[in-house]
Design a protein around this motif. Structure first.
Motif, PDB file in Angstrom:
ATOM      1  N   TYR A  54       9.503   1.229  16.944  1.00 10.20           N
ATOM      2  CA  TYR A  54       9.720   1.984  15.783  1.00 10.20           C
ATOM      3  C   TYR A  54      10.266   0.936  14.630  1.00 10.20           C
ATOM      4  CZ  TYR A  54      12.844   5.385  13.482  1.00 10.20           C
ATOM      5  OH  TYR A  54      13.684   6.291  12.626  1.00 10.20           O
ATOM      6  N   PHE A  55       9.651   1.524  13.504  1.00 12.83           N
ATOM      7  CA  PHE A  55      10.037   0.473  12.168  1.00 12.83           C
ATOM      8  C   PHE A  55      10.492   1.530  11.173  1.00 12.83           C
ATOM      9  CE2 PHE A  55       7.760  -3.103  14.003  1.00 12.83           C
ATOM     10  CZ  PHE A  55       7.094  -2.490  14.685  1.00 12.83           C
ATOM     11  N   ILE A  56      11.415   0.947  10.215  1.00 15.68           N
ATOM     12  CA  ILE A  56      12.027   1.559   9.205  1.00 15.68           C
ATOM     13  C   ILE A  56      12.091   0.603   7.954  1.00 15.68           C
ATOM     14  CG2 ILE A  56      14.226   2.870   8.596  1.00 15.68           C
ATOM     15  CD1 ILE A  56      15.130   3.209  11.266  1.00 15.68           C
ATOM     16  N   TRP A  57      12.000   1.257   6.923  1.00 12.31           N
ATOM     17  CA  TRP A  57      12.232   0.448   5.688  1.00 12.31           C
ATOM     18  C   TRP A  57      13.560   1.124   5.226  1.00 12.31           C
ATOM     19  CZ3 TRP A  57      10.331  -3.861   3.866  1.00 12.31           C
ATOM     20  CH2 TRP A  57       9.121  -4.157   4.161  1.00 12.31           C
ATOM     21  N   TYR A  58      14.393   0.235   4.638  1.00  9.27           N
ATOM     22  CA  TYR A  58      15.788   0.654   3.839  1.00  9.27           C
ATOM     23  C   TYR A  58      15.490   0.016   2.351  1.00  9.27           C
ATOM     24  CZ  TYR A  58      17.940   2.714   7.989  1.00  9.27           C
ATOM     25  OH  TYR A  58      18.327   3.079   9.065  1.00  9.27           O
ATOM     26  N   LYS A  59      16.308   0.542   1.496  1.00  4.23           N
ATOM     27  CA  LYS A  59      16.416   0.373   0.316  1.00  4.23           C
ATOM     28  C   LYS A  59      17.998  -0.142  -0.017  1.00  4.23           C
ATOM     29  CE  LYS A  59      16.237   1.957  -4.668  1.00  4.23           C
ATOM     30  NZ  LYS A  59      15.736   3.061  -5.447  1.00  4.23           N
ATOM     31  N   GLN A  60      18.300  -1.273  -0.736  1.00  6.36           N
ATOM     32  CA  GLN A  60      20.006  -1.298  -0.780  1.00  6.36           C
ATOM     33  C   GLN A  60      19.739  -1.758  -2.343  1.00  6.36           C
ATOM     34  OE1 GLN A  60      21.609  -4.567   1.106  1.00  6.36           O
ATOM     35  NE2 GLN A  60      23.804  -3.628   1.051  1.00  6.36           N
ATOM     36  N   GLU A  61      20.426  -0.751  -3.073  1.00  4.62           N
ATOM     37  CA  GLU A  61      20.746  -1.289  -4.440  1.00  4.62           C
ATOM     38  C   GLU A  61      22.166  -2.058  -4.639  1.00  4.62           C
ATOM     39  OE1 GLU A  61      19.758   2.363  -7.264  1.00  4.62           O
ATOM     40  OE2 GLU A  61      20.021   3.319  -5.220  1.00  4.62           O
ATOM     41  N   SER A  62      22.325  -2.471  -5.576  1.00  5.78           N
ATOM     42  CA  SER A  62      23.416  -3.294  -5.819  1.00  5.78           C
ATOM     43  C   SER A  62      24.571  -2.860  -5.625  1.00  5.78           C
ATOM     44  CB  SER A  62      23.647  -4.001  -7.054  1.00  5.78           C
ATOM     45  OG  SER A  62      24.647  -4.836  -7.485  1.00  5.78           O
ATOM     46  N   GLY A  63      25.515  -3.119  -4.575  1.00  6.80           N
ATOM     47  CA  GLY A  63      27.012  -2.576  -4.529  1.00  6.80           C
ATOM     48  C   GLY A  63      26.896  -1.285  -3.724  1.00  6.80           C
ATOM     49  N   LYS A  64      25.751  -1.026  -3.034  1.00 12.02           N
ATOM     50  CA  LYS A  64      25.814  -0.010  -2.227  1.00 12.02           C
ATOM     51  C   LYS A  64      25.105  -0.324  -0.692  1.00 12.02           C
ATOM     52  CE  LYS A  64      24.751   3.455  -6.000  1.00 12.02           C
ATOM     53  NZ  LYS A  64      23.869   4.234  -6.354  1.00 12.02           N
ATOM     54  N   GLY A  65      25.281   0.848   0.002  1.00 12.82           N
ATOM     55  CA  GLY A  65      24.730   0.651   1.550  1.00 12.82           C
ATOM     56  C   GLY A  65      23.286   0.860   1.645  1.00 12.82           C
ATOM     57  N   PRO A  66      22.769   0.284   2.573  1.00  9.91           N
ATOM     58  CA  PRO A  66      21.287   0.585   2.767  1.00  9.91           C
ATOM     59  C   PRO A  66      20.848   1.768   2.944  1.00  9.91           C
ATOM     60  CG  PRO A  66      21.885  -1.163   4.183  1.00  9.91           C
ATOM     61  CD  PRO A  66      22.996  -0.501   3.649  1.00  9.91           C
ATOM     62  N   GLN A  67      19.872   2.466   2.250  1.00  9.51           N
ATOM     63  CA  GLN A  67      19.336   3.750   2.192  1.00  9.51           C
ATOM     64  C   GLN A  67      18.107   4.012   2.969  1.00  9.51           C
ATOM     65  OE1 GLN A  67      18.917   5.031  -1.838  1.00  9.51           O
ATOM     66  NE2 GLN A  67      18.505   7.363  -1.479  1.00  9.51           N
ATOM     67  N   PHE A  68      17.775   4.873   3.746  1.00 10.06           N
ATOM     68  CA  PHE A  68      16.429   5.164   4.506  1.00 10.06           C
ATOM     69  C   PHE A  68      15.571   5.583   3.406  1.00 10.06           C
ATOM     70  CE2 PHE A  68      13.687   6.583   7.766  1.00 10.06           C
ATOM     71  CZ  PHE A  68      13.180   7.551   7.294  1.00 10.06           C
ATOM     72  N   ILE A  69      14.290   4.993   3.628  1.00  8.54           N
ATOM     73  CA  ILE A  69      13.083   5.252   2.764  1.00  8.54           C
ATOM     74  C   ILE A  69      12.133   5.908   3.671  1.00  8.54           C
ATOM     75  CG2 ILE A  69      11.335   4.511   1.300  1.00  8.54           C
ATOM     76  CD1 ILE A  69      12.861   1.749   0.739  1.00  8.54           C
ATOM     77  N   ILE A  70      11.509   5.383   4.608  1.00  7.31           N
ATOM     78  CA  ILE A  70      10.414   5.750   5.477  1.00  7.31           C
ATOM     79  C   ILE A  70      10.413   4.953   6.762  1.00  7.31           C
ATOM     80  CG2 ILE A  70       8.895   4.197   4.547  1.00  7.31           C
ATOM     81  CD1 ILE A  70       7.063   6.649   4.388  1.00  7.31           C
ATOM     82  N   ASP A  71      10.028   5.964   7.648  1.00  9.39           N
ATOM     83  CA  ASP A  71       9.934   4.824   8.985  1.00  9.39           C
ATOM     84  C   ASP A  71       8.240   5.400   9.576  1.00  9.39           C
ATOM     85  OD1 ASP A  71      11.573   7.608  11.141  1.00  9.39           O
ATOM     86  OD2 ASP A  71       9.818   7.804   9.514  1.00  9.39           O
ATOM     87  N   ILE A  72       8.198   4.656  10.726  1.00 10.34           N
ATOM     88  CA  ILE A  72       6.774   4.905  11.163  1.00 10.34           C
ATOM     89  C   ILE A  72       7.010   4.469  12.682  1.00 10.34           C
ATOM     90  CG2 ILE A  72       5.956   2.481  10.717  1.00 10.34           C
ATOM     91  CD1 ILE A  72       3.116   3.645  10.341  1.00 10.34           C
ATOM     92  N   ARG A  73       6.492   5.108  13.584  1.00  8.41           N
ATOM     93  CA  ARG A  73       6.442   4.676  15.172  1.00  8.41           C
ATOM     94  C   ARG A  73       4.834   3.942  15.446  1.00  8.41           C
ATOM     95  NH1 ARG A  73      10.884   6.874  17.143  1.00  8.41           N
ATOM     96  NH2 ARG A  73      11.628   8.665  15.721  1.00  8.41           N
ATOM     97  N   SER A  74       5.056   3.188  16.401  1.00  6.62           N
ATOM     98  CA  SER A  74       4.009   2.423  16.792  1.00  6.62           C
ATOM     99  C   SER A  74       2.783   3.137  17.169  1.00  6.62           C
ATOM    100  CB  SER A  74       4.475   1.413  17.899  1.00  6.62           C
ATOM    101  OG  SER A  74       4.855   2.027  19.264  1.00  6.62           O
ATOM    102  N   ASN A  75       2.878   4.369  17.326  1.00  4.44           N
ATOM    103  CA  ASN A  75       1.649   4.944  17.521  1.00  4.44           C
ATOM    104  C   ASN A  75       0.763   5.528  16.370  1.00  4.44           C
ATOM    105  OD1 ASN A  75       3.452   6.825  16.851  1.00  4.44           O
ATOM    106  ND2 ASN A  75       2.958   8.393  18.395  1.00  4.44           N
ATOM    107  N   MET A  76       1.322   5.050  15.335  1.00  3.16           N
ATOM    108  CA  MET A  76       0.845   5.324  14.005  1.00  3.16           C
ATOM    109  C   MET A  76       0.577   4.033  13.254  1.00  3.16           C
ATOM    110  SD  MET A  76       3.532   8.363  12.749  1.00  3.16           S
ATOM    111  CE  MET A  76       2.607   8.899  11.154  1.00  3.16           C
ATOM    112  N   ASP A  77      -0.324   4.175  12.248  1.00  2.00           N
ATOM    113  CA  ASP A  77      -0.778   2.946  11.462  1.00  2.00           C
ATOM    114  C   ASP A  77      -0.420   3.073   9.797  1.00  2.00           C
ATOM    115  OD1 ASP A  77      -4.592   3.153  12.130  1.00  2.00           O
ATOM    116  OD2 ASP A  77      -2.950   4.227  10.629  1.00  2.00           O
ATOM    117  N   LYS A  78      -0.181   4.516   9.653  1.00  2.00           N
ATOM    118  CA  LYS A  78       0.104   4.523   8.267  1.00  2.00           C
ATOM    119  C   LYS A  78       0.889   5.918   8.113  1.00  2.00           C
ATOM    120  CE  LYS A  78      -2.371   5.916   3.802  1.00  2.00           C
ATOM    121  NZ  LYS A  78      -3.700   5.761   3.231  1.00  2.00           N
ATOM    122  N   ARG A  79       1.836   5.766   7.379  1.00  2.00           N
ATOM    123  CA  ARG A  79       2.648   7.251   6.987  1.00  2.00           C
ATOM    124  C   ARG A  79       2.884   7.176   5.541  1.00  2.00           C
ATOM    125  NH1 ARG A  79       8.427   9.266   9.180  1.00  2.00           N
ATOM    126  NH2 ARG A  79       7.740  11.469   9.035  1.00  2.00           N
TER     127      ARG A  79
END
Lengths: 114, 113
Positions: A32-57
């Motif tokens: 399981y993989f997740i991408w997070y975005k962290q803007e200056s002075g803020k906490g990480p924000q979820f962008i998108i995730d993908i499980r290993s049984n997929m290759d694109k989302r």
């Protein structure tokens, strides 16, 4: 030690261009993989995730690609906007370890030039 | 309306002091976490609780003691603060621990002088 890393610590793009942020992971058991975005002075924000049984989302303006053969993850941002400027983290969870634990990569700073 | 909230946002203190950081989530999640982010932006998990039970303790010095009075709260108490404790501390929560997305709070910026 950390098993997730990034090829480029910084990325500078022009507004309107597409951005690609890369991430390499070393644990082939990660499921399981997740991408997070962290803007200056803020906490990480979820962008998108993908499980290993997929290759694109796809999400809104973002696409995550997973290549398990070379253990590579990428985040593509279409028509990059100034508001996309932030640090981007990939994170992984591996099936053999604690299901509660994410391991984060080092982060890539994306700068969007107007 | 804030999903995961932390207090205080900033904390400046002297070496040797004891301080606490509080975290609350109103998402109804079962699992909560504490992360430390260093000056190079590296995020490392410290603790995780699931339904008030400690699940993860990542070899953090025992000066750090998490406490979960209920599943909506996870506080972090730090004894005998050291210069190296200066960092941003993030609380996060997830619905469960099974591959669920973690939602982060705004962070507490701790500076030890």
């Amino acid at each position: 030690g950390e098993s997730v890393g990034l090829h480029l610590p910084t990325l500078s793009v022009q507004e309107g261009d597409n951005s690609i942020i890369n991430c390499a992971y070393s644990n082939s058991a990660s499921d399981y993989f997740i991408w997070y975005k962290q803007e200056s002075g803020k906490g990480p924000q979820f962008i998108i995730d993908i499980r290993s049984n997929m290759d694109k989302r796809q999400g809104q303006r973002v696409t995550v690609l997973l290549n398990k053969t070379v253990k590579h993850l990428s985040l593509q941002i279409a028509a990059t906007q100034p508001g996309d400027s932030a640090v981007y983290f990939c994170a992984e969870k591996w099936s053999g370890g604690s299901n509660y634990k994410l391991t984060f990569g080092k982060g890539t700073l994306l700068t969007v030039n107007p | 309306d804030t999903a995961v909230s932390q207090t205080p946002k900033y904390l400046v203190t002297q070496m040797g002091n004891d301080k606490s950081i509080k975290c609350e989530q109103n998402l109804g999640h079962d699992t909560m976490y504490w992360y430390k982010q260093d000056s190079k932006k590296f995020l490392k998990i410290m603790f995780s609780y699931n339904n008030k039970e400690l699940i993860i303790n990542e070899t953090v010095p025992n000066r750090f003691s998490p406490k979960s009075p209920d599943k909506a709260h996870l506080n972090l108490h730090i004894n005998s603060l050291e210069l190296g404790d200066s960092a941003v501390y993030f609380c996060a929560s997830s619905r469960s621990g099974w591959g669920e997305t973690q939602y982060f709070g705004p962070g507490t910026r701790l500076l030890v002088l």
